[in-house]
Scaffold this motif. Sequence first.
Motif, short mmCIF file in Angstrom:
data_model
loop_
_atom_site.label_atom_id
_atom_site.label_comp_id
_atom_site.label_asym_id
_atom_site.label_seq_id
_atom_site.Cartn_x
_atom_site.Cartn_y
_atom_site.Cartn_z
N VAL A 21 25.84 43.07 49.64
CA VAL A 21 25.66 41.99 48.74
C VAL A 21 25.77 40.34 49.10
N VAL A 22 26.40 40.43 50.59
CA VAL A 22 26.98 39.17 51.24
C VAL A 22 25.83 37.97 51.42
N LYS A 23 24.58 38.71 51.67
CA LYS A 23 23.33 37.74 51.73
C LYS A 23 22.68 37.59 50.30
N SER A 24 23.04 38.12 49.35
CA SER A 24 22.45 37.93 48.01
C SER A 24 22.53 36.37 47.62
N PRO A 25 21.63 36.28 46.63
CA PRO A 25 21.93 34.85 45.89
C PRO A 25 23.21 34.51 45.51
N ASP A 26 23.81 33.45 45.40
CA ASP A 26 25.26 33.16 45.12
C ASP A 26 25.50 33.55 43.62
N ASP A 27 24.58 33.75 42.69
CA ASP A 27 25.05 33.96 41.39
C ASP A 27 25.34 35.60 41.52
N ASP A 28 24.48 36.13 42.18
CA ASP A 28 24.42 37.68 42.60
C ASP A 28 25.80 38.35 43.21
N PHE A 29 25.92 37.50 44.15
CA PHE A 29 27.10 37.64 45.14
C PHE A 29 28.37 37.33 44.19
N THR A 67 45.13 40.97 53.30
CA THR A 67 44.30 39.99 53.74
C THR A 67 42.84 40.06 53.53
N HIS A 68 42.41 41.44 53.29
CA HIS A 68 40.90 41.55 52.99
C HIS A 68 40.80 41.04 51.55
N LEU A 69 41.77 41.28 50.49
CA LEU A 69 41.62 40.92 49.20
C LEU A 69 41.68 39.51 49.19
N LYS A 70 42.57 38.90 49.95
CA LYS A 70 42.73 37.19 49.85
C LYS A 70 41.33 36.70 50.47
N ALA A 71 40.90 37.37 51.27
CA ALA A 71 39.49 37.08 51.87
C ALA A 71 38.31 37.20 50.91
N THR A 108 38.76 34.39 48.36
CA THR A 108 38.57 32.84 48.73
C THR A 108 37.06 32.78 48.91
N LEU A 109 36.39 33.79 49.41
CA LEU A 109 34.90 33.89 49.60
C LEU A 109 34.12 33.61 48.27
N ARG A 110 34.72 34.30 47.26
CA ARG A 110 34.13 34.03 46.01
C ARG A 110 34.41 32.66 45.17
N GLY A 135 34.93 29.94 47.23
CA GLY A 135 34.20 29.03 47.83
C GLY A 135 32.84 29.05 47.44
N VAL A 136 32.01 30.27 46.92
CA VAL A 136 30.77 30.00 46.46
C VAL A 136 30.78 29.56 45.25
N GLU A 137 31.49 29.80 44.39
CA GLU A 137 31.53 29.18 43.13
C GLU A 137 31.67 27.77 43.24
N LYS A 138 32.55 27.21 43.80
CA LYS A 138 32.86 25.85 44.05
C LYS A 138 32.09 25.06 45.12
N LYS A 139 31.04 25.88 45.70
CA LYS A 139 30.39 25.53 46.72
C LYS A 139 31.13 24.83 47.91
N ASP A 140 32.20 25.13 48.08
CA ASP A 140 33.32 24.59 49.16
C ASP A 140 33.17 25.35 50.51
N GLN A 141 32.57 24.55 51.04
CA GLN A 141 32.26 24.91 52.64
C GLN A 141 33.60 25.39 53.30
N LYS A 142 34.73 24.72 53.19
CA LYS A 142 36.23 24.83 53.75
C LYS A 142 36.76 26.22 53.39
N LYS A 143 36.62 26.44 51.88
CA LYS A 143 37.02 27.78 51.46
C LYS A 143 36.15 29.02 51.91
#
Length: 159
Positions: free
Chosen positions: A54-62, A104-108, A111-113, A115-123
């Motif tokens: 799902v990593v390359k899915s549209p943001d909402d699906d991801f 670490t995987h769980l935190k990743a 954090t990725l979620r 980052g996508v929700e907030k459209k935050d590139q740094k996250k």
Amino acid sequence: MNRKPILWLLPLFILALAFAGCGDEVVADLQQYLSQHDPLAQEQSDILAAYNKVVKSPDDDFVKALNEDIIPQFTKLNKDIKAVKVTTDELKAVHAVWIEASDTHLKALETLRDGVEKKDQKKLEEGNKLLAEGNKLDEDYQKKLVELAAKHNFKLTIY
């Protein structure tokens, strides 16, 4: 006269039996550990495979996949990994690396979620960095587990 040599040998015989009867505690711990480890390792592999799908899915699906499936499953897995029973210090040290990798995987993933929700590139960058760190820790864990088994002449069939 025949009794003295027998009495003298008796303590050596008892010591020999004691050492022969004492199995390697780490081997016994590894055997018990792997019965808990194997299903959890398979679950971890399945969850990370689902993430990769799902990593390359549209943001909402991801985000939906992360929130509804991947993060809840990985949260439970993380708890289950922490609950694995280990008795020897050597295996506890190895298992601690797996716990760190799982944390670490769980935190990743979280954090990725975010980052996508907030459209935050740094996250997103932080999440990807954490994911790579988790993968590295997982590789270190597997290497340490194999090394520990080899040190105690225990053949692993999982790695």
